[in-house]
Write a protein that holds these residues in place. Structure first.
Motif: not given
Length: 776
Positions: A251-263
């Motif tokens: 919550v403190k970090g906020g929302a990511l502007p784009v999705p991310v995936t773990t590679v």
């Protein structure tokens, strides 16, 4: 002039050693995660329906991730963008890396919704206005109908995990809102407070991504219309301490502007990292002691001084690594240890040259020159060309590792390059100063046999009595080498190349078991858990390694549970996850790196030598690479990124060895008159063979120490380099020189092209004599 040059060399050497000592004592080394333990996660941003994952979006995502990581309480975390779309997150000492991966990689879209009623379900995606149906966390099997989001997580100023002891709610997450968001929160809660006590509309749903984490109802004390003022709220839900902290970080970090995936995800336990440091340090000490002892036995006083210079080389190269802020990884430590063997090479080249100069007939009546200092200076002068060429070829390989490799292997390229440069300072500056000072002592001048320069050495004496006519049988040697190449290719074709998880994608988890279990029993347990294609191996100290195709944490928990039944309690020592897209990309980069390595060496050698010599060196180098790959294919060993580091080092070492012999052949050709090139090649091999053997022995001491003490992580690396060193020494004599002679006979150069003369036809060849009258 000479004394002035010596003064300046001494001043520079003293300054370099003093600065290195200061840096080494005051600057701590920056250890990689594979040495101190922790988790490394590589994330890749993806396009969303509304935002393109460009460089700017990735930078914004990295800042959000940085705030999340700070909320996890990790000491000295590191985040860096790699390329345009990738973000590397390093979390030292993290105890639960899988939970961290979930927190770091989640999109974390936090929204606050008014509840408009209940529904029989099922849950579904949001409608056009943002309304949706989601499961009720307080009533399993029931669903809440939510209105459009009235507030987003962007309005949250702070979030903190708190243990509520007054109300007895356990662990909660306390929120504080910014000014405008605080007014919105008051409006939402004020509208909800106006609903009847049993009406679902009296609740406000707090939604994280696609799940309702809390849906508190308004207490009777909340006034209708006014709502909760003060800009604060509390999320309850029976959280554990870790769950509350993770949610607060999201919550403190906020929302990511784009999705991310773990590679990519790599985890190393702190115990395994500490063992790797101890093993590598022990290998370095033992390798240095053995190498120093060998050099002292062969070169006596000069060898002792060279050993002192080697110790100072270690100080200089370590100080350079910490001063540059380079991360010291496990492959980097291997590169640091390996460079000890490379550092010996320059000293051996100079000492062998000095021996030749001291033993060379000169003056009237063929009297020997007994001027030790003059012979030493000439040795340094004549060895400089070979030293420069051989080190530049190794630097080319190190540069390719830095450009094309990723993660810890990039550190290997850095430390190898630093080691090469430090070895040149050690040999050409420090060793020279110490040796010239020692040869100025009257006691030493009267006893040249103490220096190690007076005697040519047993191998050189035997070669001087009878120079082997190896090049007479060059076609035989080429035939034998061709047979070995066919054997290597057969191994690749029959056994196949087993790429490591870095190049194929997948997951490798290494466990430490409570009790010993054999590989077959462990394999049966893993197969019984539903993974028939898993590769299961037992390692030393009750270890179990399981390699599967790309799998999630739930699958790994099933594997761990199955192994618990046969091996007792398990501890994860290492966990490596590579996505298939990244694996294919790294495999492509590995092939490009090898191709560029061959092209770069060919280009450099073509500038330094004639193209025929350059081609011969590259042919020998390519042969060495193919033979090492074939050896690993026959042994069934995986080829991973660390193997790539070893292979590119073999490229540098092979060319390094060949360059020394070619450089001597070029020198002999300039003064060889009408002596056939075949005879000059035999002489070049004979004159440089002591250097080849002594340098190879220095490297072998270090590599054997790494193979024995380096543990599982460095054993394959050491085997590849051991094979490469031995093959490199052999290919110089039995491949590079015969190929050079064949090419020179077909494409002879004119006398004007360097005064090298031409290769005599067979009928003109005979037992010629060089200018000193020695039969060649």
């Amino acid at each position: 002039m000479s004394s002035r040059a010596t003064f300046w060399r001494a001043l520079i050497a003293l300054a370099v050693v003093a600065v290195s000592l200061y840096v080494a004592l005051t600057t701590p080394a920056r250890l990689g995660l594979d040495l101190r333990g922790g988790t490394r996660i590589v994330l890749e941003t993806r396009d969303s329906p509304t935002v393109t994952a460009d460089r700017e979006a990735t930078d914004r995502a990295m800042e959000v991730l940085r705030r999340r990581v700070d909320g996890l309480g990790v000491t000295e975390p590191s985040l860096a963008r790699s390329g345009e779309r990738r973000i590397i997150v390093e979390l030292p000492g993290l105890k639960d890396p899988r939970e961290a991966a979930k927190v770091v990689g989640r999109t974390a879209q936090l929204t606050f919704h008014p509840v408009t009623g209940t529904s029989e379900g099922p849950a579904g995606p949001p409608g056009k206005d943002g309304a949706r149906v989601l499961a009720d966390p307080d009533a399993p099997g029931q669903f809440l109908r939510l209105g459009p989001p009235a507030l987003t997580g962007d309005g949250v100023e702070d979030a903190e995990a708190v243990l509520d002891t007054l109300e007895g709610r356990g662990w909660t997450v306390d929120l504080s809102f910014r000014d405008d968001a605080a007014k919105q929160w008051a409006r939402i809660t004020g509208e909800a407070a106006c609903a009847a006590p049993a009406d679902p509309a009296r609740r406000v749903a707090i939604v994280l991504d696609d799940a309702v984490v809390s849906a508190p109802g308004m207490q009777s004390s909340v006034p209708c219309g006014a709502g909760i003022t003060g800009g604060s709220a509390q999320i309850t839900g029976g959280f554990t301490p870790d769950e509350a902290r993770d949610l607060a970080a999201l919550v403190k970090g906020g929302a990511l502007p784009v999705p991310v995936t773990t590679v990519e995800q790599s985890t190393v336990g702190p115990t395994l990292g500490a063992e790797a440091v101890r093993a590598s340090a022990a290998a370095a000490v033992i390798g240095l002691l053995c190498t120093g002892l060998f050099v002292i036995v062969v070169y006596r006083l000069l060898g002792l001084l060279a050993t002192v210079a080697l110790a100072l080389y270690g100080l200089i190269s370590y100080a350079a690594v910490v001063a540059l802020g380079a991360t010291l990884t496990l492959p980097g430590l291997a590169g640091f240890v390996l460079a000890i063997g490379i550092a010996v090479d320059a000293n051996v080249l100079v000492f062998e040259r000095a021996r030749e100069e001291f033993a060379r007939p000169g003056g009237r009546g063929g009297a020997r020159r007994r001027d030790l200092k003059s012979s030493l200076r000439t040795g340094f002068s004549k060895a400089w060309s070979a030293v420069a060429d051989s080190n530049i070829t190794t630097l080319l390989a190190a540069g390719l590792l830095f450009v094309f490799a990723t993660g810890p292997v990039k550190g290997f390229g850095v430390t190898l390059a630093i080691g090469v440069l430090a070895s040149m300072v050690s040999a050409m500056l420090i060793t020279r100063l110490l040796a010239e000072w020692a040869l100025s002592v009257p006691y030493v001048r009267r006893r040249p046999e103490l220096t190690g320069m007076a005697g040519p050495g047993r191998l050189r004496e035997r070669l001087a009595r009878r120079t082997p006519r190896l090049m007479r049988h060059r076609r035989r040697w080429l035939g034998i080498c061709s047979g070995l190449l066919l054997l290597a290719v057969a191994g690749i074709g029959v056994r196949g190349v087993e790429f490591g998880v870095e190049f194929t994608g997948g997951r490798v988890v290494q466990y430490a078991a409570e009790r010993s279990v054999d590989a077959d029993t462990a394999r049966e347990a893993v197969v019984g858990a539903g993974f028939p294609d898993a590769v299961v191996q037992s390692t030393d100290d009750n270890g179990i390694s399981v390699r599967t195709k790309e799998s999630g944490d739930d699958e790994q928990e099933r594997i761990r549970g199955a192994l618990d039944d046969v091996a007792g309690q398990l501890t994860v020592e290492r966990d490596d996850l590579i996505g298939p897209s990244l694996g294919s990309e790294l495999r492509l980069y590995a092939l490009i790196a090898l191709g560029v390595a061959v092209a770069a060496q060919l280009l450099y050698l073509s500038v330094r030598f004639r193209w025929t010599f350059a081609t011969a060196a590259v042919v020998a180098m390519t042969q060495d690479v193919a033979l090492v790959v074939g050896l690993f294919a026959w042994l069934g060993k995986p080829m991973d990124s660390v193997f790539l580091a070893a292979l590119l080092t073999v490229v540098g070492y092979s060319v390094n060895d060949t360059v020394v012999v070619l450089d001597r052949l070029r020198e002999l050709r300039r003064a060889g008159g009408s002596i056939p090139l075949e005879s000059l090649a035999d002489r070049a091999v004979a004159q440089t063979l002591p250097r080849t053997v002594n340098t190879g022995m220095g490297a072998l001491f270090v590599l054997v120490a790494l193979a024995v003490l380096g543990g599982d992580s460095l054993t394959d690396f050491s085997i590849a380099l051991l094979a490469g060193v031995v093959l490199g020494m052999a290919s110089t004599v039995f491949t590079a020189m015969p190929v050079a002679l064949v090419l020179q006979s077909r494409y002879p150069e004119s006398r004007g092209a360097g005064g090298a003369g031409r290769v005599k036809p067979a009928k003109e060849r005979g037992r010629a004599r060089d200018r000193s009258g020695a039969v060649v």
